[in-house]
Design a protein around this motif. Structure first.
Motif, PDB file in Angstrom:
ATOM      1  N   TYR A   7     -27.541 -11.381  -7.553  1.00  0.00           N
ATOM      2  CA  TYR A   7     -28.422 -12.499  -7.178  1.00  0.00           C
ATOM      3  C   TYR A   7     -28.624 -13.431  -8.381  1.00  0.00           C
ATOM      4  N   ARG A  65     -25.572 -15.511  -9.141  1.00  0.00           N
ATOM      5  CA  ARG A  65     -25.330 -16.591  -8.179  1.00  0.00           C
ATOM      6  C   ARG A  65     -26.317 -17.753  -8.334  1.00  0.00           C
ATOM      7  N   THR A  66     -27.464 -17.495  -8.968  1.00  0.00           N
ATOM      8  CA  THR A  66     -28.547 -18.496  -8.899  1.00  0.00           C
ATOM      9  C   THR A  66     -29.132 -18.870 -10.270  1.00  0.00           C
ATOM     10  N   SER A 106     -31.537 -21.971 -10.147  1.00  0.00           N
ATOM     11  CA  SER A 106     -32.839 -21.634  -9.541  1.00  0.00           C
ATOM     12  C   SER A 106     -33.736 -20.993 -10.594  1.00  0.00           C
ATOM     13  N   THR A 157     -35.066 -18.551  -4.469  1.00  0.00           N
ATOM     14  CA  THR A 157     -33.945 -19.486  -4.542  1.00  0.00           C
ATOM     15  C   THR A 157     -34.488 -20.907  -4.362  1.00  0.00           C
ATOM     16  N   ASP A 186     -28.380 -24.303  -1.871  1.00  0.00           N
ATOM     17  CA  ASP A 186     -29.261 -24.158  -3.038  1.00  0.00           C
ATOM     18  C   ASP A 186     -28.742 -24.999  -4.204  1.00  0.00           C
ATOM     19  N   ASP A 230     -27.558 -24.202  -6.903  1.00  0.00           N
ATOM     20  CA  ASP A 230     -26.357 -23.694  -7.583  1.00  0.00           C
ATOM     21  C   ASP A 230     -25.103 -23.889  -6.742  1.00  0.00           C
TER      22      ASP A 230
END
Ligand SMILES: Cc1ncc(COP(=O)(O)O)c(C=O)c1O
Length: 449
Positions: A18, A21-22, A25, A52, A64, A66
């Motif tokens: 997670y 990926r972000t 955020s 997110t 989002d 990203d």
């Protein structure tokens, strides 16, 4: 590394994925912490390690910051029934924007909006608008108190009716959240949802002081738990027999049919609170009901009950609300309810196939997995027996697969969705639970087998 350690490590890996990926955020929330406590804007969208940050919504997809995209099964907590950026709603808003967004006068359109809702909800003779579901509940309760001249309210354990102080009592497993005065306990009584005997006893014992019973059409935030065995009809009967009003909070459940849960379960409450879907994505609420009860707000009365609000029924919210309601046709609602049934069937297949003993609750376009092996029909069974670690990992792992569900684990279906999106959600659930199963066996063995 032992098997147990390896499994726990796997849980950490989900969070690591997670985070990978972000990163943007994370940066935005971190910066936000300088101005907002822990960067949290709204407790219902907060989760660890950080929520997110979304940059765009389009149809049933969210994007989002990203560059990841998600199937949106939150629908902003069930409210975006048409998904984001619906052309009819966008057109209505852009048509109204140059004509002014808020003015201290009624618009012609607000009466059209009122007419649509009065025609759809048979118990609603008259309606008034406000700016949130919380206010819809608050003004419905005020109407009941003004009409009956009594103060006490009975609510159901775990029923969420927004942020109004007296309605914060016994939401979830806490009796009173921090900041809510103890004096609330004097006027608010609580019985378990779906418990007819307890409700009847408390209503009879307190009927001389009780203004109203308030209940959700289906218990939403606590787990999409429908009323069982004519529970709503039973409440209707007991309240009528004892001179107490019945308020149904349809802020979530209105999306389930053109006339809300009260239409499905065949009940005519005295008052109804509304919000979420009726605003087409803008911040609105409403409360309506019996002519004689709603008359407490009539300005022509000698001492009317007070209802005001700077942003009540602004023409721009009205435009969005009308556009949305026109799209919430019987056919559209039937379609998303059928997709909900398909989802439930798919999720059942996944749970049975993997021999995971979770419960599925829900009605139509609202479905939820409860990670407990015990049957769920009250808030305590939903909150106290659920394995929260499993739910947390499930939620995060679904996010990693591009399926956006709220941290509570429910799925809300919007009209742009088709069977393809449902299959995607079911497949993602299968992948996530297959990967999580060894860990579930370790931390919640009662759920496996
Ligand atoms: C059943 C119910 N009633 C009332 C509310 C409060 O609505 P709002 O968040 O618009 O104030 C909510 C919000 O989730 C809700 O689910």
């Amino acid at each position: 590394m032992s098997e147990a350690e390896r499994i726990i490590e796997y849980g950490k890996k989900i969070e690591e994925v997670y985070r990978l990926r972000t990163p943007r955020s994370k940066k935005i929330i971190k910066n936000g912490e300088n101005y907002v406590p822990d960067g949290d804007m709204r407790i219902s969208v907060w989760f660890e390690p950080y929520p997110t940050v979304m940059s765009k919504g389009d149809g049933c997809r969210l994007y989002d910051v990203d560059g990841n995209d998600y199937l949106d099964f939150s629908n902003n907590w069930t409210s975006m029934i048409l998904g984001n950026n619906h052309p009819k709603v966008v057109e209505a808003i852009t048509r109204q924007a140059p004509l002014g967004s808020a003015m201290a006068a009624p618009s012609e359109s607000v009466y059209d909006w009122a007419k649509i809702l009065c025609e759809r909800i048979s118990s609603v003779d008259k309606i008034r608008f406000c700016t949130s579901g919380t206010e819809g509940v608050m003004f419905a309760v005020r109407a009941a108190r003004a009409y009956t001249g009594k103060d006490k309210i009975l609510k159901m354990e775990g029923n969420y009716h927004g942020s109004y102080d007296i309605m914060e009592m016994q939401v979830g497993w806490r009796r009173l959240p921090r900041g809510i005065p103890k004096s609330v306990e004097k006027d608010v009584l609580v019985t378990p949802f779906n418990d007819e005997e307890a409700a009847e006893r408390v209503i009879k014992e307190n009927k001389d002081e009780m203004a109203a019973v308030i209940v959700e059409g289906i218990m939403g935030a606590a787990g999409m738990i429908p009323p069982e065995n004519d529970y709503l009809k039973f409440l209707r009967q007991v309240t009528s027999e004892n001179g107490v009003l019945l308020i149904i909070d349809e802020v979530i459940s209105f999306r389930l049919s053109t006339g809300g849960a009260q239409q499905i379960f065949g009940v005519e409450p005295d008052l109804t609170a509304l919000g979420k879907t009726i605003g087409g994505g803008l911040p609105v609420g409403a409360f309506g009901g019996r002519d004689d009860v709603m008359a407490v707000y009539s300005p022509k009365q000698k001492h009317p009950a007070h209802h005001a609000g700077t942003f009540v029924a602004t023409p721009i919210s009205v435009a969005a609300g009308i556009a949305c309601l026109k799209e919430m046709t019987p056919g559209a609602i039937k379609k998303i309810n059928a997709l909900g049934v398909l989802l439930k069937k798919g999720l059942r297949g996944v749970l049975d196939g993997l021999k995971i003993k979770a419960q599925l609750k829900g009605y139509g376009s609202l479905q939820q997995i409860h990670f407990t092996h015990e049957p769920v029909f009250t808030a305590s069974t939903a909150f106290l027996t659920q394995d929260r670690d499993v739910l947390r990992l499930f939620h995060l792992a679904m996010m990693n697969k591009g399926v956006f569900i709220p941290n509570r684990g429910f799925f809300a279906i919007s009209t742009p969705m088709t069977e393809a999106e449902i299959h995607k959600a079911v497949n993602a659930t299968f992948e996530v639970l297959s990967e999580l199963k060894p860990l579930i066996r370790e931390i919640a063995p009662q759920l496996v087998g």
